[in-house]
Structures are given as structure tokens and as C-alpha cells.
Design an enzyme around this catalytic site. Structure first.
Site, PDB file in Angstrom:
ATOM      1  N   SER A  85      33.020 -81.260 -51.311  1.00 27.92           N
ATOM      2  CA  SER A  85      31.588 -81.469 -51.558  1.00 27.92           C
ATOM      3  C   SER A  85      30.810 -80.168 -51.346  1.00 27.92           C
ATOM      4  O   SER A  85      31.305 -79.222 -50.716  1.00 27.92           O
ATOM      5  CB  SER A  85      31.049 -82.533 -50.600  1.00 27.92           C
ATOM      6  OG  SER A  85      31.813 -83.710 -50.695  1.00 27.92           O
ATOM      7  N   SER A 114      39.674 -81.805 -48.938  1.00 29.05           N
ATOM      8  CA  SER A 114      40.032 -80.416 -48.601  1.00 29.05           C
ATOM      9  C   SER A 114      40.248 -80.208 -47.103  1.00 29.05           C
ATOM     10  O   SER A 114      40.835 -79.219 -46.686  1.00 29.05           O
ATOM     11  CB  SER A 114      38.912 -79.475 -49.045  1.00 29.05           C
ATOM     12  OG  SER A 114      37.743 -79.728 -48.253  1.00 29.05           O
TER      13      SER A 114
END
Ligand code: SAH
Length: 209
Positions: A85, A114
Site C-alpha cells: 500500500s 510485502s
């Protein structure tokens, strides 16, 4: 706004987000800023050590597939139809959970992707006295990506090795029961959910968020 908040380094990115009001909390700024503590005096550093704080301070480049875009205030693809994001979204998530992110708190990050937000949350709650963050992913390759990104820094490696941070595979709609079954002080849901899943609420401490 993205062009005003991006930077050439992690420090520039975080400073610009702060200047433009997209990060409001100095605590969140410090957690997201790799060099955050260097802005403060030696005395501050000594105090930080005395408080037994970890000094992870997360570098977004460790979590982005392309270093060229790591310091832009925008989402980046991480494969499997998922994205890391935008940093201002991560800042906003941390700021809304902040009252429950005390040192020693236990946090569940659903949809860890991630691993970046998992790492920032660890920076906020983990100290030598404890604190725990679990990143939960339903795609094994992304679970592995989060962990391997975290292992890129010495501090991240330490947190994973001593078990204060872990990445697990599971369906976020069911939440995650840690060994001991203790409830979470805070649960971040980074995966889109159509409804509120009662299992997740049941796993949250009261008060919790
Ligand atoms: N916060 C992360 C990823 C955000 S994208 C980051 O910034 O890197 C949302 C993530 O939620 C994706 O990695 C996706 O695989 C994961 N996800 C979607 N549905 C899920 C579910 N039911 N359980 C666990 N993870 C889920």
C-alpha cells in the site's frame, strides 16, 4: 498530493509525508523513518537505549520490488494481484491503532503482503521486554516474501529469529490464534473484507482495536 510527498530517500519520503500532514504522529514518523532517531540529540539516543527500544526503523526499499519507486507515496505491485500500500495508508493505519500499540502489545496484521506494515508495527510495539506481531497471509509466496523482506535488515532478522515477529499462512477471515491463545491488543485488516468476521472480533482484547 503523491508528487509532493514522494522523495529520493526513505528519510525524504517520511519527512514530506509529515510536512504535508499525511503523517501526524511523531511516533509513527519515527517508526517509518529509517534515520528517525538521528534527527534527535545524543541524549535522546541514550534515553531510547535506556527505554530498551529496538531500533528497527523501517526502510521501505526493503519491501518494494523496484527500488526506483520505493520512496514514492503510491502503492506498488508485489505480484499475486496484491500491492504494497501507499505509505500514507500505512501511516493512517498505524495512527488509528496507536492508542493500542504500546510496548509489549500483541498485534495481528491480516494480509501482510510485502511485510512492510508488519515491520512498522513491530517497530512500534516490540522492545527487549516483549511485544509481538504476526503477519497473516493466505498466499504462501507472499507470506515468504514478507519474511524475506524483514530479514533484509539486521534488526528485522533479530525480531524474526527471536520470534517477536512471525509470518504465517491462513485465512484472515478466521483470524489467528497464537500459541497460548491470548487475545490481540490490535488487529489490522489490510485485506478487503465484505463483512465483519466475528472470529476476528472474538480474538481482540477489550479494550482493543
Ligand atoms: N499490507 C500489505 C498488503 C496489502 S494488499 C502491504 O502493504 O504490503 C492485501 C493483502 O491481503 C494481499 O497480500 C492479499 O494476498 C492478502 N489477503 C487477501 N485476502 C486474504 C485473506 N482472506 N486472508 C489473508 N490474507 C488475505
Amino acid at each position: 498530493m503523491a508528487w509532493r510527498c514522494s522523495g529520493k530517500t526513505n528519510e525524504e519520503l517520511i519527512t514530506n509525508l509529515f510536512k504535508n500532514g499525511l503523517i501526524k504522529s511523531p511516533t509513527v514518523k519515527s517508526a517509518m523513518s529509517k534515520v528517525g532517531f538521528l534527527h534527535f540529540s545524543l541524549l535522546f539516543e541514550v534515553l531510547a537505549v535506556l527505554r530498551l527500544r529496538s531500533s528497527l526503523q523501517v526502510d521501505r526499499a526493503h519491501f518494494c520490488p523496484s527500488p526506483n519507486y520505493a520512496y514514492e507515496d503510491s502503492p506498488q505491485s508485489i505480484g499475486y494481484a496484491a500491492t504494497i500500500s501507499a505509505p500514507h495508508m500505512h501511516a493512517s493505519a498505524c495512527e488509528s491503532l496507536l492508542p493500542f500499540l504500546k510496548h509489549g502489545a500483541k498485534v495481528l496484521d491480516i494480509g501482510s503482503g510485502s511485510g512492510y506494515l508488519t515491520a512498522v508495527l513491530a517497530e512500534l510495539v516490540c522492545s527487549k521486554e516483549g511485544g509481538k506481531v504476526v503477519g497473516l497471509e493466505h498466499i504462501k509466496a507472499l507470506r515468504d516474501l514478507g519474511e524475506s523482506n524483514m530479514l533484509k535488515s539486521q534488526e528485522g532478522r533479530r525480531l524474526v529469529e527471536d520470534g517477536r515477529v512471525s509470518f504465517v499462512v491462513g485465512d484472515g477471515r478466521l483470524g489467528w490464534r497464537d500459541e497460548g491463545g491470548e487475545e490481540w491488543d490490535a488487529i489490522h485488516v489490510g485485506a478487503a473484507a465484505v463483512t465483519l468476521h466475528s472470529e476476528i472480533i472474538e480474538q481482540l482484547k477489550r479494550p482493543g482495536r
